[in-house]
Design a protein around this motif. Structure first.
Motif, PDB file in Angstrom:
ATOM      1  N   PRO A   1       0.846  -1.204   0.000  1.00 47.83           N
ATOM      2  CA  PRO A   1       0.000   0.000   0.000  1.00 47.83           C
ATOM      3  C   PRO A   1       0.877   1.247   0.000  1.00 47.83           C
ATOM      4  O   PRO A   1       2.089   1.177   0.219  1.00 47.83           O
ATOM      5  CB  PRO A   1      -0.788  -0.128   1.311  1.00 47.83           C
ATOM      6  CG  PRO A   1      -0.574  -1.525   1.787  1.00 47.83           C
ATOM      7  CD  PRO A   1       0.738  -1.971   1.238  1.00 47.83           C
TER       8      PRO A   1
ATOM      9  N   THR B   1      -0.126   6.560   3.365  1.00 46.81           N
ATOM     10  CA  THR B   1      -1.395   6.144   3.964  1.00 46.81           C
ATOM     11  C   THR B   1      -1.159   5.249   5.169  1.00 46.81           C
ATOM     12  O   THR B   1      -1.838   5.374   6.200  1.00 46.81           O
ATOM     13  CB  THR B   1      -2.254   5.400   2.927  1.00 46.81           C
ATOM     14  OG1 THR B   1      -2.415   6.230   1.773  1.00 46.81           O
ATOM     15  CG2 THR B   1      -3.620   5.061   3.496  1.00 46.81           C
ATOM     16  N   MET B   2      -0.186   4.350   5.062  1.00 46.06           N
ATOM     17  CA  MET B   2       0.112   3.463   6.183  1.00 46.06           C
ATOM     18  C   MET B   2       0.668   4.246   7.376  1.00 46.06           C
ATOM     19  O   MET B   2       0.375   3.926   8.531  1.00 46.06           O
ATOM     20  CB  MET B   2       1.101   2.385   5.745  1.00 46.06           C
ATOM     21  CG  MET B   2       0.561   1.433   4.685  1.00 46.06           C
ATOM     22  SD  MET B   2      -0.892   0.494   5.238  1.00 46.06           S
ATOM     23  CE  MET B   2      -0.129  -0.643   6.399  1.00 46.06           C
TER      24      MET B   2
ATOM     25  N   ALA C   1      -5.961   2.416   2.363  1.00 46.65           N
ATOM     26  CA  ALA C   1      -4.696   1.692   2.238  1.00 46.65           C
ATOM     27  C   ALA C   1      -4.814   0.507   1.294  1.00 46.65           C
ATOM     28  O   ALA C   1      -3.889   0.211   0.528  1.00 46.65           O
ATOM     29  CB  ALA C   1      -4.226   1.226   3.616  1.00 46.65           C
TER      30      ALA C   1
ATOM     31  N   SER D   1       1.456  -6.123   5.291  1.00 48.31           N
ATOM     32  CA  SER D   1       0.739  -4.848   5.291  1.00 48.31           C
ATOM     33  C   SER D   1      -0.755  -5.057   5.507  1.00 48.31           C
ATOM     34  O   SER D   1      -1.403  -4.299   6.238  1.00 48.31           O
ATOM     35  CB  SER D   1       0.982  -4.114   3.969  1.00 48.31           C
ATOM     36  OG  SER D   1       2.354  -3.840   3.785  1.00 48.31           O
TER      37      SER D   1
ATOM     38  N   VAL E   1      -3.101  -3.644   8.645  1.00 51.58           N
ATOM     39  CA  VAL E   1      -4.377  -2.934   8.538  1.00 51.58           C
ATOM     40  C   VAL E   1      -5.447  -3.630   9.379  1.00 51.58           C
ATOM     41  O   VAL E   1      -6.200  -2.987  10.121  1.00 51.58           O
ATOM     42  CB  VAL E   1      -4.811  -2.848   7.062  1.00 51.58           C
ATOM     43  CG1 VAL E   1      -6.239  -2.322   6.950  1.00 51.58           C
ATOM     44  CG2 VAL E   1      -3.855  -1.962   6.271  1.00 51.58           C
TER      45      VAL E   1
END
Length: 221
Positions: free
Chosen positions: A122, A126-127, A149, A162, A166
């Motif tokens: 991602p 954003t992460m 994401a 990742s 999330v």
């Protein structure tokens, strides 16, 4: 995508009658179990998986649907016999998804000591925003940034660490249901192979007609 949507819609409409089906073989029970999983029907999932030997990922999916933390689902997933479709990286990746969605139990040391396969990442920005929202405990921001994401990523090729990050963020701010649903979605996308839509068969040679000849051009005056 249309095939997936049609399958989900059909199994959803049959949700109230699906548990009445009996006397099927392993392939049919497996298919109906997948239908029940994707529709969130816990009772039907347990019913059809009870009629056949569950696949390792299906056992993990059932544990996610039933909820709770202290069970043996993580350990069973890690101890499932290795096959070409159940390699050690696959087993650990799926166990990490379960752990990130709140499942607990033995097996943490193996999760920590195994390198996960990399995938499509991602957006880093954003992460980073997701991590900051998690620190603040902002449920709304975490929900929005989790969506952003993973937007546009294919669950089959997305970076599993990742994705787990999330899912874990959702779980830690109290969105346990959403975290489990996302983990289930990724499990389904990585394991269920749907047949492509049927192709229109070519016309038989005996049924073909020659194209009509063009009309002769009118003579010039």
């Amino acid at each position: 995508m249309r095939v997936v949507n049609d399958w989900v819609a059909l199994s959803g409409r049959a949700k109230s009658q699906i548990r009445q089906v009996a006397g099927l073989g392993p392939i049919e029970n497996n298919f109906l179990a997948n239908s029940a999983i994707i529709n969130g029907d816990v009772a039907a999932t347990a019913h059809f998986l009870g009629q056949t030997e569950p696949l390792p990922w299906q056992d993990l999916a059932r544990a996610l649907m039933e909820g709770g933390e202290n069970n043996m689902a993580i350990q069973r997933r890690l101890e499932a016999p290795a096959t070409p479709k159940n390699t050690r990286p696959i087993a650990v990746s799926e166990a990490v998804l379960g752990w990130s969605a709140g499942l607990r139990g033995r097996g943490l040391s193996e999760l920590l000591n195994t390198n996960l396969p990399s995938g499509v990442m991602p957006a880093a920005g954003t992460m980073a925003l997701l991590d900051m929202a998690l620190v603040r405990g902002s449920k709304a921001e975490v929900a929005l940034l989790s969506y952003l994401a993973l937007q546009g990523l294919d669950p089959k090729t997305a970076d599993i660490a990742s994705v787990a990050r999330v899912i874990s963020a959702l779980w830690h701010v109290g969105l346990e249901k959403e975290a489990r649903e996302m983990a289930l979605y990724v499990l389904m996308a990585r394991n269920v192979e749907l047949a492509p839509p049927p192709r229109t068969p070519p016309a038989r040679a005996g049924n073909t007609r020659p194209a009509p000849r063009p009309a002769p051009a009118a003579p010039r005056p």
